[in-house]
Design an enzyme around this catalytic site. Structure first.
Site, PDB file in Angstrom:
ATOM      1  N   VAL A  56      37.787   7.218   6.597  1.00  0.00           N
ATOM      2  CA  VAL A  56      37.757   8.662   6.425  1.00  0.00           C
ATOM      3  C   VAL A  56      36.582   9.176   7.251  1.00  0.00           C
ATOM      4  CG1 VAL A  56      37.523  10.575   4.801  1.00  0.00           C
ATOM      5  CG2 VAL A  56      38.706   8.476   4.089  1.00  0.00           C
ATOM      6  N   GLU A  57      36.879   9.967   8.274  1.00  0.00           N
ATOM      7  CA  GLU A  57      35.823  10.471   9.153  1.00  0.00           C
ATOM      8  C   GLU A  57      35.100  11.625   8.478  1.00  0.00           C
ATOM      9  OE1 GLU A  57      35.431  12.623  13.506  1.00  0.00           O
ATOM     10  OE2 GLU A  57      37.171  11.374  13.099  1.00  0.00           O
ATOM     11  N   ILE A  58      33.792  11.550   8.484  1.00  0.00           N
ATOM     12  CA  ILE A  58      32.949  12.587   7.896  1.00  0.00           C
ATOM     13  C   ILE A  58      32.015  13.095   8.988  1.00  0.00           C
ATOM     14  CG2 ILE A  58      31.214  13.111   6.146  1.00  0.00           C
ATOM     15  CD1 ILE A  58      32.363  10.668   4.584  1.00  0.00           C
ATOM     16  N   ILE A  59      32.065  14.387   9.243  1.00  0.00           N
ATOM     17  CA  ILE A  59      31.226  14.981  10.269  1.00  0.00           C
ATOM     18  C   ILE A  59      30.156  15.830   9.592  1.00  0.00           C
ATOM     19  CG2 ILE A  59      31.159  16.505  12.276  1.00  0.00           C
ATOM     20  CD1 ILE A  59      34.089  15.699  12.776  1.00  0.00           C
TER      21      ILE A  59
END
Length: 85
Positions: free
Chosen positions: A28-31
């Protein structure tokens, strides 16, 4: 914390992107909207300020995944779609 990271904000050269692992080990990409150095001592977070940037989430075990996304990420289930193979 209830989740594991593949890459934390402090890892590598890209300090604004992290990858958490969901219960099925999908990334899960978190920016980050804030510089990681300004949040390194934070011990709590408010998911109401999060923005979801993806429109699909794959799951292997719906019960475990729903718990993760609802209780850890503060998300709300709107609908489901099951694709039979």
């Amino acid at each position: 914390a209830g989740y594991r990271f593949q890459k934390k904000l402090t890892d590598g050269r890209m300090k604004s992107i992290a990858f958490a692992l969901d219960p099925d080990d999908y990334w899960v990409e978190i920016i980050s909207q804030t510089d990681a150095s300004k949040t390194e001592n934070e011990t709590a977070t408010d998911p109401s300020g999060y923005r979801m940037n993806h429109t699909m989430i794959r799951v292997k075990d719906p019960e475990i995944s729903l718990n993760f996304y609802q209780n850890i990420f503060g998300m709300k289930l709107l609908r489901t779609s099951e694709q039979k193979e």
